[in-house]
Design a protein around this motif. Structure first.
Motif, short mmCIF file in Angstrom:
data_model
loop_
_atom_site.label_atom_id
_atom_site.label_comp_id
_atom_site.label_asym_id
_atom_site.label_seq_id
_atom_site.Cartn_x
_atom_site.Cartn_y
_atom_site.Cartn_z
N LEU A 111 -13.68 -0.94 -1.09
CA LEU A 111 -13.49 0.33 -0.37
C LEU A 111 -13.32 1.47 -1.37
O LEU A 111 -12.55 1.34 -2.32
CB LEU A 111 -12.26 0.23 0.52
CG LEU A 111 -12.32 -0.80 1.67
CD1 LEU A 111 -10.97 -0.86 2.37
CD2 LEU A 111 -13.42 -0.44 2.64
N ARG A 136 -10.76 4.20 2.07
CA ARG A 136 -9.37 3.75 2.03
C ARG A 136 -8.49 4.72 2.84
O ARG A 136 -7.63 4.31 3.62
CB ARG A 136 -8.90 3.67 0.58
CG ARG A 136 -7.94 2.56 0.30
CD ARG A 136 -7.72 2.39 -1.20
NE ARG A 136 -8.68 1.43 -1.76
CZ ARG A 136 -8.58 0.11 -1.62
NH1 ARG A 136 -7.56 -0.42 -0.96
NH2 ARG A 136 -9.48 -0.68 -2.14
N PHE A 194 -9.07 4.22 6.50
CA PHE A 194 -8.32 3.07 7.05
C PHE A 194 -6.88 3.46 7.35
O PHE A 194 -6.26 2.92 8.28
CB PHE A 194 -8.38 1.87 6.10
CG PHE A 194 -9.48 0.89 6.44
CD1 PHE A 194 -9.38 0.06 7.54
CD2 PHE A 194 -10.63 0.81 5.65
CE1 PHE A 194 -10.40 -0.83 7.86
CE2 PHE A 194 -11.66 -0.08 5.96
CZ PHE A 194 -11.54 -0.90 7.07
N PHE A 210 -4.90 -8.23 2.63
CA PHE A 210 -5.64 -7.24 3.43
C PHE A 210 -5.00 -7.08 4.81
O PHE A 210 -4.41 -8.03 5.34
CB PHE A 210 -7.11 -7.66 3.57
CG PHE A 210 -7.85 -7.65 2.26
CD1 PHE A 210 -8.44 -6.49 1.79
CD2 PHE A 210 -7.91 -8.80 1.48
CE1 PHE A 210 -9.10 -6.47 0.57
CE2 PHE A 210 -8.56 -8.80 0.25
CZ PHE A 210 -9.16 -7.63 -0.21
N GLN A 216 -8.78 -4.35 7.96
CA GLN A 216 -9.65 -4.60 6.80
C GLN A 216 -10.28 -5.98 6.88
O GLN A 216 -11.46 -6.15 6.55
CB GLN A 216 -8.85 -4.44 5.51
CG GLN A 216 -8.47 -2.99 5.22
CD GLN A 216 -7.47 -2.86 4.09
OE1 GLN A 216 -6.84 -3.83 3.67
NE2 GLN A 216 -7.32 -1.64 3.58
N ALA A 266 -13.91 -4.96 6.71
CA ALA A 266 -14.27 -4.74 5.31
C ALA A 266 -14.29 -6.02 4.49
O ALA A 266 -14.62 -5.99 3.30
CB ALA A 266 -13.28 -3.75 4.68
N ARG A 267 -13.97 -7.14 5.11
CA ARG A 267 -13.95 -8.41 4.40
C ARG A 267 -14.81 -9.44 5.12
O ARG A 267 -14.83 -9.48 6.35
CB ARG A 267 -12.51 -8.95 4.28
CG ARG A 267 -11.54 -8.02 3.59
CD ARG A 267 -11.92 -7.73 2.14
NE ARG A 267 -11.90 -8.94 1.32
CZ ARG A 267 -12.32 -8.97 0.04
NH1 ARG A 267 -12.78 -7.88 -0.55
NH2 ARG A 267 -12.28 -10.08 -0.64
#
Lengths: 321, 321
Positions: B121, B126, B129, B154, B158, B162-163
């Motif tokens: 990120l 970031r 989020f 995380f 996330q 994002a993962r």
């Protein structure tokens, strides 16, 4: 024999069992109430396998069994694996983790206390194992598996007869149809059985199994364990005269020396009869491991059927002598 | 709008897709051959979810996907677990070991190279989020799971957007009926999917998955891996004006500030359209994670249906300005 000789050489009482595959609950309950009716010198059971075609053998031991079902519940319903994957536990992944954790890299069961009551082989039994095939060639031929494997430090014959085992008998969860469905399932389950050897107690092992899983299961799922079936292991001393006479009969009829085997299967009623009637139980069976027991196309060799009849009659005559 | 205003504020081309759930193979092939017909300023897709009831949001990212089936074959046929248990590998136990080995105790995927291409990120993302809920409360409410869990280090939001993730979508083998059957099954299988994030390539990850399993699978079983489905992840820059105008439209109609979300799901055709048409793709969707997508009783909130229509028309007007 009745037609040819006019009478049997010994008195025979016949006991038929139709519930063996579900652990003989009826017979187990009926047995202690009918001890007088069943009074006898020995019990003869024909529900075991020979070591191989043309090789007569007697199972002087049997493994016991404890069989459980483990159900995991995660989310309230099936989820989309995109919307939730990576943020909630997947019951299938958790279940796989539990099952994998039950054995170590040496294929030893990791449940604490699992091996505590296992009776080590004495010198006589160890010597007897030396008279038997190591077992790998037979297992490969009968199973069609790419390789044998099992607990480190033991031969295949010992792994089958003298050591306990742990197998998943079934597993399920999520989508198993053709193609792809991106579901994160609400539930997953498995059936797990453990074959036990003298002197493991099935209820004790079942309790250890439950306690261990309850200790290692994560809080991300709810687990239910259901006991399905228990059976005690069995062992007849090799020196038992009724056992030796049975072996002599098999040797005579099959024309090849009968061997003594620790059987891998379980016949729960055998241990119950030995305990209730306090008489030797002799297992003279004529199946073959290649006959696909418990699988499609189970069958029975007709040659062994006829030789088995002869051997049984020979045994009755030898017992009368 | 045609009835009330007599015309649309911008030209609209409609493209209907009916194969999304199987990865849009038809549209993916058709797209490059029809670029001129599809020429446009931006692409608007309505196939995503809002962050929650009354909370408008736009997915500016989507996870990709690679989906495989793993089949294990052990013995030639189903075996009796007494006759063979402990001496041959059980495909279910082996399968569970493989699946369990794909994640470590921190819920990180253990496939070598799996995270190599994951885009970290940047500061803007970031900060974005930071404007979003952490996600756990929403996931617990929408899933009914006993707890959240996921990759250490995380947040839930996330982990979802994002993962990457790895889930078994199905598993099978052996006996799953009522009661006990002491079978040591010949086969077991599972479906496994991995949700991918920018810049992971689905085919690369699929190849890494295959190579890793081929390395760790024991010789006691034969393994077949079948690729079932691949889709690229997608990311639209937060600064994209078409994205910002869509957010303004949602804020106006829903009366609450629109948030920007990295979506956890996959819409393979979105990445294909962005790549082929080289135009921004805006995802304005009105579903809710509680609507049981891909599960029994999937549904769609009528309030969001009506507000969604209004927001879409508002967006067309704003784009014309």
């Amino acid at each position: 024999m009745l037609k040819v000789a006019g009478k049997l050489p010994v008195s025979v009482k016949l006991l038929y069992e139709g519930e063996e595959e579900i652990g003989s609950p009826g017979l187990t309950a009926w047995l202690p109430q009918n001890k007088e009716r069943l009074a006898c010198d020995l019990v003869l059971v024909s529900d075991t396998s020979m070591l191989g075609p043309g090789q007569p053998s007697i199972d002087y031991g049997l493994r016991g069994l404890t069989y459980c079902q483990v159900d995991l519940k995660g989310p309230a319903g099936d989820l989309h694996s995109g919307g939730f994957g990576g943020a909630v536990a997947n019951p299938i992944n958790v279940l796989a983790g539990l099952l994998a954790a039950l054995k170590d890299e040496n294929q030893r069961v990791t449940i604490p206390g699992f091996y505590d009551d296992v009776l080590d082989l004495d010198e006589q039994e160890r010597a007897n194992f030396g008279t038997l095939p190591e077992g790998s060639a037979e297992v490969l031929a009968d199973s069609g598996a790419p390789a044998t494997c099992g607990e480190a430090g033991f031969t295949t014959a010992q792994r089958l007869g003298a050591r306990p085992s742990l197998d998943a008998n079934g597993i399920w969860g999520g989508f198993s149809g053709t193609g792809a469905k991106t579901v994160l399932p609400a539930e997953a389950g498995m059936k797990v059985s453990m074959r036990l050897v003298p002197n493991q107690d099935p209820q004790t092992i079942s309790d250890l199994f439950r306690a261990h899983l309850e200790k290692i299961v994560p809080e991300t799922v709810k687990m239910t364990i259901t006991d399905l079936h228990n059976g005690h292991p069995f062992l007849c001393p090799l020196s038992e005269p009724a056992l030796q006479k049975a072996a002599q009969s098999l040797t005579e009829v099959f024309g090849k020396k009968c061997l003594f085997v620790r059987g891998g299967g379980s016949i729960p009623i055998v241990a119950e009869m030995a305990r209730e009637l306090k008489r030797p139980v002799v297992l003279m069976g004529f199946g073959l491991l290649s006959e696909q027991a418990h699988a499609p196309n189970e069958h029975f060799d007709l040659g062994n059927f006829h030789l088995g009849l002869k051997a049984s009659l020979t045994y009755l005559r030898r017992l009368a002598d």
